[in-house]
Every structure is written in structure tokens, then in C-alpha cells.
Motif scaffolding. Structure first.
Motif, short mmCIF file in Angstrom:
data_model
loop_
_atom_site.label_atom_id
_atom_site.label_comp_id
_atom_site.label_asym_id
_atom_site.label_seq_id
_atom_site.Cartn_x
_atom_site.Cartn_y
_atom_site.Cartn_z
N LEU A 1 0.83 -1.20 0.00
CA LEU A 1 0.00 0.00 0.00
C LEU A 1 0.87 1.25 0.00
CD1 LEU A 1 -2.92 -0.74 2.48
CD2 LEU A 1 -2.89 -0.96 0.00
N GLY A 2 0.40 2.26 -0.73
CA GLY A 2 1.09 3.54 -0.71
C GLY A 2 0.98 4.20 0.65
N THR A 3 1.90 5.11 0.93
CA THR A 3 1.93 5.78 2.23
C THR A 3 0.63 6.50 2.54
OG1 THR A 3 4.33 6.10 2.05
CG2 THR A 3 3.16 7.47 3.64
N LEU A 4 0.10 7.22 1.56
CA LEU A 4 -1.13 7.98 1.79
C LEU A 4 -2.32 7.05 1.96
CD1 LEU A 4 -0.61 10.92 -0.71
CD2 LEU A 4 -0.47 11.01 1.77
N THR A 5 -2.37 5.98 1.19
CA THR A 5 -3.45 5.02 1.34
C THR A 5 -3.40 4.38 2.72
OG1 THR A 5 -3.49 4.54 -1.03
CG2 THR A 5 -4.49 2.90 0.43
N ALA A 6 -2.20 4.04 3.18
CA ALA A 6 -2.05 3.44 4.51
C ALA A 6 -2.59 4.38 5.58
CB ALA A 6 -0.59 3.12 4.77
N LYS A 7 -2.28 5.65 5.47
CA LYS A 7 -2.78 6.63 6.45
C LYS A 7 -4.30 6.74 6.37
CE LYS A 7 1.38 9.49 6.65
NZ LYS A 7 1.96 10.84 6.37
N ASP A 8 -4.83 6.71 5.15
CA ASP A 8 -6.27 6.80 4.98
C ASP A 8 -6.99 5.59 5.58
OD1 ASP A 8 -6.33 9.26 3.78
OD2 ASP A 8 -6.34 8.50 1.74
N VAL A 9 -6.41 4.41 5.40
CA VAL A 9 -7.01 3.20 5.96
C VAL A 9 -7.11 3.31 7.47
CG1 VAL A 9 -6.63 0.74 6.41
CG2 VAL A 9 -6.34 1.63 4.10
N MET A 10 -6.04 3.76 8.11
CA MET A 10 -6.03 3.87 9.57
C MET A 10 -7.01 4.94 10.05
SD MET A 10 -2.03 3.18 10.57
CE MET A 10 -1.31 4.30 9.37
N ALA A 11 -7.06 6.07 9.33
CA ALA A 11 -8.00 7.13 9.70
C ALA A 11 -9.44 6.67 9.52
CB ALA A 11 -7.73 8.38 8.88
#
Length: 209
Positions: free
Chosen positions: A41-51
Motif C-alpha cells: 500500500l502507498g503511504t497515503l493510502t495506509a494513512k487513509d485506511v487507519m484514519a
């Protein structure tokens, strides 16, 4: 007597082999909402998943867990997912989405309370019919796959939780995402997305609050 001893020996060896094979199956440690041991997963996608997982738990009580590994070490994907669910000591309010990037396979497991809230059959529907997750994941478009999955999950939660989602005002969409727009076809619709593919799922419909 010798036949009985031989049969017992064979059974014992078979049991030992089975236990050894089970012990050899590698499973990741639980790192919270996202465990990406496959690093796909891309960095931004990873952050979005957690949020996104945090907001869903806050508003609905459903605890999302995404686990990504490379291989299943010979285990069938649904069996692996169920055993990982148990290994992580997840419970009735948990929803686990497992993906094995090196095998193009995936599965979802719902806790008992989540099954009651969302419907047991929707574990499969979210992967195959109500989203393009399966097609996108199997073609290694991982960020887009999760965008599609969570958009479908948004729609399902909206139906089950009586309009918990609302349109995000344009002012809330970051300039960075507007500057990096691309086009993604998800479930037959062409959607403009931002710097991560999951961003579209959050930009279209987000939990109120």
C-alpha cells in the motif's frame, strides 16, 4: 499385533507432520488497523485506511483490521483468515480483511456482532459483487482495490446505520489531492481521485462528525 503397531506409528507420524506444517505457517503480528507486511500500500493510502478505521469504530463500533501478507504458506486463504482472526484474539465487533499479495488471494472474516449488523453474506459481497476489489487486487492495483472496497463498505454502512454518511463539503478536500487528480474506474463509474486511491472513498462519503 504388528499391524496395529504399524498403523499406530503411521497415525502418530501423520499427526506430527500435520502439527509441524501448522506450526510452520507464518502469521503477522497485529499492528492495529493496518498490518501491511507485504508492503504494497502507498503511504497515503495506509494513512487513509487507519484514519477510516478509526472513524468507523467511533461511529458504528465496528473495528476494522486490514492484514496484508505475501504468502499463506500452503494454507487455504479462508482458513488462514479465520486462524489469523483467532490468533489476534479478535471478537464480535471486529472485521478482518486479509490479502495475500504473492498469491492474489483474499478473504474477509466478520465477528458475530458485525455479522448481525451488516449481514454475514456481505463479507463475500464486499469482495466480489458490490465492489471491484477482487479484480483490482488480483491485478495488483492494491490502492485502487481498497478504494473500491471501502466505498462499498460506506454504502453498506449507510444502509445499515440509517444515513451515517454524508457528502464531504468541497472545502474539506485538500489542495494537495486536488492537484494530483487522476481517473479510476470503480464499479462502472469514472471517479476523480486524489493523491491516494482510497481518498476517493473518503471524499465521496465520510462518516459524520
Amino acid at each position: 499385533m504388528k499391524k496395529k503397531i504399524c498403523a499406530l506409528l503411521v497415525l502418530t507420524l501423520a499427526l506430527c507432520w500435520s502439527l509441524a506444517a501448522f506450526a510452520a505457517v507464518r502469521m503477522p503480528e497485529n499492528r492495529g488497523a493496518l498490518t501491511d507486511d507485504a508492503n504494497v500500500l502507498g503511504t497515503l493510502t495506509a494513512k487513509d485506511v487507519m484514519a477510516y478505521a478509526s472513524r468507523v469504530e467511533e461511529e458504528t463500533g465496528v473495528k476494522l483490521h486490514v492484514a496484508l501478507v505475501n504468502f499463506l504458506d500452503g494454507m487455504e486463504v479462508k482458513t488462514y483468515a479465520r486462524q489469523l482472526f483467532q490468533r489476534w484474539e479478535l471478537g464480535g465487533d471486529d472485521l478482518l480483511l486479509l490479502g495475500a499479495a504473492g498469491e492474489d488471494s483474499f478473504a474477509a472474516v466478520m465477528g458475530s456482532n458485525v455479522e448481525k449488523k451488516l449481514g454475514a453474506s456481505n463479507a463475500e459481497n464486499l469482495l466480489y459483487t458490490s465492489s471491484s476489489f477482487a479484480t483490482l487486487f488480483q491485478s495488483q492495483q492494491y490502492d485502487a482495490a481498497f478504494a473500491s472496497f471501502f466505498k462499498a463498505l460506506n454504502d453498506l454502512l449507510e444502509r445499515q446505520y440509517n444515513q451515517l454518511f454524508a457528502e464531504v463539503p468541497a472545502a474539506q478536500v485538500s489542495k494537495g489531492r486536488e492537484a494530483l487528480k487522476t481517473t479510476l474506474e470503480v464499479a462502472g463509474s469514472v471517479l476523480a481521485i486524489g493523491s491516494s486511491a482510497l481518498g476517493i472513498a473518503l471524499a465521496i462519503k465520510e462518516l459524520k462528525g
